[in-house]
Design a protein around this motif. Sequence first.
Motif, PDB file in Angstrom:
ATOM      1  N   VAL B  47      15.038 -18.419   7.946  1.00 31.25           N
ATOM      2  CA  VAL B  47      13.920 -18.276   8.883  1.00 31.25           C
ATOM      3  C   VAL B  47      12.710 -19.023   8.347  1.00 31.25           C
ATOM      4  O   VAL B  47      12.532 -19.161   7.132  1.00 31.25           O
ATOM      5  CB  VAL B  47      13.598 -16.771   9.100  1.00 31.25           C
ATOM      6  CG1 VAL B  47      13.175 -16.106   7.789  1.00 31.25           C
ATOM      7  CG2 VAL B  47      12.541 -16.552  10.169  1.00 31.25           C
ATOM      8  N   LEU B  49       8.464 -19.203   8.902  1.00 32.09           N
ATOM      9  CA  LEU B  49       7.323 -18.485   9.464  1.00 32.09           C
ATOM     10  C   LEU B  49       6.009 -19.158   9.083  1.00 32.09           C
ATOM     11  O   LEU B  49       5.895 -19.739   8.006  1.00 32.09           O
ATOM     12  CB  LEU B  49       7.262 -17.047   8.932  1.00 32.09           C
ATOM     13  CG  LEU B  49       8.520 -16.190   8.981  1.00 32.09           C
ATOM     14  CD1 LEU B  49       9.194 -16.142   7.624  1.00 32.09           C
ATOM     15  CD2 LEU B  49       8.183 -14.784   9.418  1.00 32.09           C
ATOM     16  N   ILE B  54       6.802 -16.242  13.863  1.00 32.24           N
ATOM     17  CA  ILE B  54       8.127 -16.729  13.505  1.00 32.24           C
ATOM     18  C   ILE B  54       8.343 -18.013  14.289  1.00 32.24           C
ATOM     19  O   ILE B  54       8.289 -18.028  15.520  1.00 32.24           O
ATOM     20  CB  ILE B  54       9.221 -15.706  13.872  1.00 32.24           C
ATOM     21  CG1 ILE B  54       9.038 -14.432  13.045  1.00 32.24           C
ATOM     22  CG2 ILE B  54      10.607 -16.303  13.624  1.00 32.24           C
ATOM     23  CD1 ILE B  54       9.991 -13.317  13.443  1.00 32.24           C
ATOM     24  N   GLU B  57      14.028 -18.998  13.652  1.00 39.53           N
ATOM     25  CA  GLU B  57      14.885 -17.985  13.023  1.00 39.53           C
ATOM     26  C   GLU B  57      16.347 -18.272  13.299  1.00 39.53           C
ATOM     27  O   GLU B  57      17.181 -17.361  13.347  1.00 39.53           O
ATOM     28  CB  GLU B  57      14.498 -16.578  13.466  1.00 39.53           C
ATOM     29  CG  GLU B  57      14.505 -16.363  14.968  1.00 39.53           C
ATOM     30  CD  GLU B  57      14.059 -14.955  15.361  1.00 39.53           C
ATOM     31  OE1 GLU B  57      13.989 -14.083  14.471  1.00 39.53           O
ATOM     32  OE2 GLU B  57      13.796 -14.757  16.558  1.00 39.53           O
ATOM     33  N   GLU B  68       8.751 -11.118   8.638  1.00 44.62           N
ATOM     34  CA  GLU B  68       7.382 -11.168   9.126  1.00 44.62           C
ATOM     35  C   GLU B  68       6.505 -11.842   8.079  1.00 44.62           C
ATOM     36  O   GLU B  68       6.832 -11.872   6.886  1.00 44.62           O
ATOM     37  CB  GLU B  68       6.853  -9.767   9.443  1.00 44.62           C
ATOM     38  CG  GLU B  68       6.796  -8.840   8.250  1.00 44.62           C
ATOM     39  CD  GLU B  68       6.205  -7.474   8.612  1.00 44.62           C
ATOM     40  OE1 GLU B  68       6.048  -7.176   9.809  1.00 44.62           O
ATOM     41  OE2 GLU B  68       5.888  -6.727   7.670  1.00 44.62           O
ATOM     42  N   SER B  75       4.893 -12.311   2.861  1.00 39.42           N
ATOM     43  CA  SER B  75       5.965 -12.335   3.848  1.00 39.42           C
ATOM     44  C   SER B  75       7.021 -11.318   3.421  1.00 39.42           C
ATOM     45  O   SER B  75       7.280 -11.130   2.226  1.00 39.42           O
ATOM     46  CB  SER B  75       6.571 -13.735   3.914  1.00 39.42           C
ATOM     47  OG  SER B  75       7.690 -13.747   4.779  1.00 39.42           O
TER      48      SER B  75
END
Lengths: 114, 115
Positions: B47, B49, B54, B57, B68, B75
């Motif tokens: 993922v 971010l 986001i 993913e 998150e 994170s």
Amino acid sequence: DQQVKQNSPSLSVQEGRISILNCDYTNSMFDYFLWYKKYPAEGPTFLISISSIKDKNEDGRFTVFLNKSAKHLSLHIVPSQPGDSAVYFCAASTPNNAGNMLTFGGGTRLMVKP
Amino acid sequence: NAGVMQNPRHLVRRRGQEARLRCSPMKGHSHVYWYRQLPEEGLKFMVYLQKENIIDESGMPKERFSAEFPKEGPSILRIQQVVRGDSAAYFCASSKTEISNQPQHFGDGTRLSIL
């Protein structure tokens, strides 16, 4: 589907000689290539990179060569030192305005013998 | 230490428990990537971010995994109801921009073991 492959799982070289690590890729959209070095229980450490508009990049004992037509890149270490013994990962990314996620090869374990 | 910081370094969980992995990016970096490494394999993207968002993913399993990157704080990669197959090393990386010619810098990883 492995887009980045390192076909040699291991390589053994004598101290002072040249180490050549190879990497092949299949995705022609890759435009940036990197080599990382990894010691056990540590994260990968960035070594050297090359953009697809170049065919060679050199930094001290490390040189990366890119052959776009063959979709092949290699890392040359000369002279090799015992401290270079580690796992080397080749990685690639595509131009993407949503980030540059890296696609890694499976790694080559380099052993440099004193 | 201005590098990418991950904690804990080792995490042991029993099947069915939750695992929370934390990552603080390098100073000045607002782009965070999570990768997973299974034994004897390369790292696989999970993922990407940016702060509070986001972006990608596509490498995350559809169930039990979430990530998150809040406005304040590290994170977090969260794995619910862990199974044996979740045992792996989880690495976080950060970069200053999303441009493809910027190398990512990695933390030392969290080694997750599921009993």
